[in-house]
Design a protein around this motif. Structure first.
Motif, short mmCIF file in Angstrom:
data_model
loop_
_atom_site.label_atom_id
_atom_site.label_comp_id
_atom_site.label_asym_id
_atom_site.label_seq_id
_atom_site.Cartn_x
_atom_site.Cartn_y
_atom_site.Cartn_z
N PRO A 251 -57.68 -50.30 -30.75
CA PRO A 251 -56.25 -50.26 -30.37
C PRO A 251 -55.74 -48.85 -30.06
O PRO A 251 -54.87 -48.67 -29.21
CB PRO A 251 -55.55 -50.87 -31.58
CG PRO A 251 -56.49 -50.66 -32.72
CD PRO A 251 -57.88 -50.70 -32.14
N SER A 252 -56.27 -47.86 -30.77
CA SER A 252 -55.86 -46.47 -30.52
C SER A 252 -56.98 -45.55 -30.96
O SER A 252 -57.81 -45.91 -31.79
CB SER A 252 -54.56 -46.14 -31.27
OG SER A 252 -54.76 -46.22 -32.68
N ILE A 264 -53.44 -44.63 -26.79
CA ILE A 264 -53.08 -46.03 -27.04
C ILE A 264 -53.75 -46.90 -25.98
O ILE A 264 -53.68 -46.60 -24.79
CB ILE A 264 -51.56 -46.25 -27.00
CG1 ILE A 264 -50.87 -45.34 -28.03
CG2 ILE A 264 -51.22 -47.71 -27.28
CD1 ILE A 264 -51.28 -45.58 -29.45
N TRP A 268 -52.44 -54.50 -23.79
CA TRP A 268 -51.46 -54.96 -24.77
C TRP A 268 -51.83 -56.32 -25.37
O TRP A 268 -51.27 -56.73 -26.38
CB TRP A 268 -50.08 -55.08 -24.11
CG TRP A 268 -49.53 -53.80 -23.60
CD1 TRP A 268 -50.06 -52.55 -23.73
CD2 TRP A 268 -48.32 -53.64 -22.86
NE1 TRP A 268 -49.26 -51.61 -23.12
CE2 TRP A 268 -48.19 -52.26 -22.57
CE3 TRP A 268 -47.34 -54.51 -22.39
CZ2 TRP A 268 -47.10 -51.75 -21.86
CZ3 TRP A 268 -46.26 -54.01 -21.69
CH2 TRP A 268 -46.14 -52.64 -21.41
N SER A 272 -55.57 -57.65 -32.04
CA SER A 272 -55.18 -56.72 -33.11
C SER A 272 -53.75 -56.21 -32.96
O SER A 272 -53.20 -55.63 -33.90
CB SER A 272 -56.15 -55.53 -33.14
OG SER A 272 -56.16 -54.85 -31.89
N ASN A 273 -53.14 -56.46 -31.80
CA ASN A 273 -51.75 -56.03 -31.59
C ASN A 273 -50.72 -57.03 -32.13
O ASN A 273 -49.51 -56.82 -31.98
CB ASN A 273 -51.48 -55.81 -30.10
CG ASN A 273 -52.09 -54.52 -29.59
OD1 ASN A 273 -52.32 -53.58 -30.36
ND2 ASN A 273 -52.36 -54.47 -28.29
N LYS A 274 -51.19 -58.10 -32.78
CA LYS A 274 -50.26 -59.15 -33.22
C LYS A 274 -49.26 -58.65 -34.27
O LYS A 274 -48.21 -59.27 -34.48
CB LYS A 274 -51.03 -60.34 -33.77
CG LYS A 274 -51.90 -60.09 -34.97
CD LYS A 274 -52.62 -61.37 -35.38
CE LYS A 274 -53.47 -61.18 -36.64
NZ LYS A 274 -54.57 -60.23 -36.42
N ILE A 276 -48.21 -55.33 -34.19
CA ILE A 276 -47.60 -54.12 -33.65
C ILE A 276 -46.29 -54.50 -32.96
O ILE A 276 -46.30 -55.31 -32.03
CB ILE A 276 -48.54 -53.41 -32.65
CG1 ILE A 276 -49.91 -53.15 -33.30
CG2 ILE A 276 -47.91 -52.13 -32.14
CD1 ILE A 276 -49.87 -52.25 -34.50
N PHE A 279 -46.05 -54.60 -29.12
CA PHE A 279 -47.05 -55.37 -28.38
C PHE A 279 -47.25 -56.80 -28.88
O PHE A 279 -47.93 -57.59 -28.23
CB PHE A 279 -48.41 -54.66 -28.43
CG PHE A 279 -48.41 -53.27 -27.84
CD1 PHE A 279 -47.71 -52.99 -26.68
CD2 PHE A 279 -49.09 -52.24 -28.47
CE1 PHE A 279 -47.70 -51.71 -26.15
CE2 PHE A 279 -49.10 -50.96 -27.95
CZ PHE A 279 -48.40 -50.69 -26.78
N LYS A 280 -46.69 -57.17 -30.00
CA LYS A 280 -47.01 -58.48 -30.59
C LYS A 280 -46.62 -59.65 -29.69
O LYS A 280 -47.21 -60.73 -29.79
CB LYS A 280 -46.40 -58.62 -31.97
CG LYS A 280 -44.88 -58.59 -32.02
CD LYS A 280 -44.42 -58.71 -33.47
CE LYS A 280 -42.91 -58.69 -33.60
NZ LYS A 280 -42.49 -58.78 -35.03
N ALA A 283 -49.85 -60.02 -27.63
CA ALA A 283 -51.13 -60.22 -28.31
C ALA A 283 -51.61 -61.66 -28.12
O ALA A 283 -50.83 -62.61 -28.19
CB ALA A 283 -51.00 -59.90 -29.79
#
Length: 467
Positions: A251-252, A264, A268, A272-274, A276, A279-280, A283
């Motif tokens: 992710p980063s 970053i 998006w 794994s962005n769920k 964030i 970004f969720k 995700a």
């Protein structure tokens, strides 16, 4: 079935009578029998060695159906959805049209570098010294300076996660000596993969005008690649390098200790962005790659791949209107695949084909060999379908083999086909038909007795038909 059994019983009776007649004749002389047997065997070999048999079965069942892709309302220039293990295209919107791919070009650079590591030509720990071309690259970058040194792994992550043009060029020059030579590798690899529209002018996807003038190709062309070719490229990445997500799903990444902020990931949709905040909303469950792209000529593009319940799908959308739109359209495409399809093995390996269960064998201890399929057959079926509408066409190369016959000898092919209403193309898979067992060559006496027995069986049949 009853008729087939009756025919078999008649043959047994005929051969029994023939055997009794044979015993009586052998009491007088074997010379005529040898003469007859030789003539019969030669004729059989000559008349069956070049025969070819074909058969097709069809069903009258109502074809399976999936929803039309028109209802998705996709706002793209082109799109495609592919299942990599079968190669089946589940959705196609102008997917063969060559378009500017922008940074999706870097997927080819990623593939070639990973191949070089896999083959032991370079190592992830090799140190790369940045040269002028990389240092002068514009657009998305990590601000490498000429003379900087970083490992292949560090530069690869910067390319895969942050779409860094300077890191990409540095890797290309390290692998091939120059970016121009690396581009030659890219175009050769594209041909090997069967990419029909792809043409690369650099390793990054930058337009020719945005490249450092000193390093621009002389030919005034631009990089192009269709959505179909992009999907094919992703297929090779996931099939040939199943560890791809070790890079693409990061992710980063903090490239240098002195850097204030980490790189970053432009993707998006990573699962794994769920959690964030920013970004969720984008995700997507199971999504772990692959590459975004954007230029003024290309619009916003995205090649994505996700796996759910053991099935991986590859989606490519090109020419969307905004950064967020490329992910929204990708969600529609992937949802269409996961909601409506499942991959099923419909024919196991070593299966018999109706009407093609056996093949005749001359001069063997056994007079026939069982034949089966050499590989399993899988299709993309609408969820809940039994696959009852699958048809087949089989072809036997010859009606007769001559012993000895090895196990797994190819004797023909069978093509299975499956049509789904709502899909553009018919699914087809061709596998070989092979012998299930070995057939050893028979001894001369066994062949002699068999020939004489068959002669009298035929004679008995001829006499019987007179009455």
């Amino acid at each position: 079935m009853i008729e087939k059994s009756a025919r078999k019983k008649r043959k047994i009776v005929q051969r029994t009578i023939a055997s009794l007649m044979l015993v009586n004749i052998l009491g007088f002389s074997t010379v005529p029998a040898v003469s007859f047997a030789t003539s019969h065997l030669v004729a059989t070999a000559e008349t069956t060695s070049t025969d070819e048999t074909e058969a097709t079965t069809t069903t009258n069942s109502k074809p399976d159906k999936v929803p039309s892709i028109d209802q998705l309302g996709l706002e793209v220039k082109s799109a495609v959805l592919l299942e990599p293990t079968t190669g089946q295209i589940l959705l196609n919107i102008d997917a063969d049209v060559a378009l500017p791919p922008a940074s999706m070009t870097k997927m080819m650079t990623e593939y070639i570098v990973a191949e070089q590591v896999k083959q032991g030509i370079i190592s992830w720990d090799d140190v790369v010294t940045v040269r002028e071309n990389a240092a002068k690259s514009v657009g998305s970058r990590i601000f490498l300076a000429e003379g900087d040194q970083h490992t292949v792994r560090e530069l690869y992550i910067a390319m895969a996660v942050g779409s860094a043009n300077d890191a990409t060029v540095a890797l290309a020059e390290y692998v091939a000596g120059s970016e121009a030579e690396f581009v030659t590798m890219m175009n050769e690899t594209a041909k090997q993969m069967g990419m029909e529209t792809a043409f690369f002018i650099n390793s990054t996807g930058l337009s020719r005008a945005d490249m450092p003038e000193k390093f621009r190709p002389q030919e005034d062309r631009e990089t192009v690649m269709s959505a179909m070719d992009a999907a094919l490229l992703v297929k090779h990445i996931v099939m040939d390098h199943p560890d791809f997500a070790e890079f693409t799903a990061i992710p980063s990444y903090k490239f240098r200790e002195r850097d204030k902020d980490p790189i970053i990931n432009y993707n998006w949709m990573l699962e794994s962005n769920k959690d964030i905040t920013n970004f969720k909303a984008y995700a997507y469950e199971g999504l772990d790659g692959m590459k975004t792209g954007h230029t003024s000529a290309a619009g916003y593009c995205f090649a994505g791949t996700a796996e759910r319940d053991g099935m991986r799908l590859i989606s490519v959308v090109m020419g969307t209107k905004s950064e967020g739109a490329r992910f929204q359209e990708t969600r529609k495409v992937l949802d269409y695949g996961f909601d409506n399809f499942e991959i099923k093995e419909v024919v196991p390996a070593q299966s018999t084909v109706e009407g093609f269960e056996n093949i005749q064998v001359s001069k063997g201890k056994a007079t026939e060999a069982a034949i089966v399929t050499d590989k399993p057959v899988s299709f993309m079926l609408p969820k809940g379908s039994s696959g009852a509408n699958i048809n087949f066409e089989a072809t036997i190369d010859s009606n007769n083999l001559t012993a000895p016959v090895a196990k797994d000898t190819k004797v023909g092919t069978v093509t299975y086909s499956y049509t789904v209403e709502g899909m553009d193309s018919e699914q087809t898979v061709t596998v070989n038909l092979i012998t299930a067992d070995e057939v050893e060559k028979a001894g001369w006496f066994k062949l002699l007795m068999r020939a004489i027995s068959q002669f009298f069986a035929d004679l008995f049949e001829s006499i019987k038909n007179l009455f």
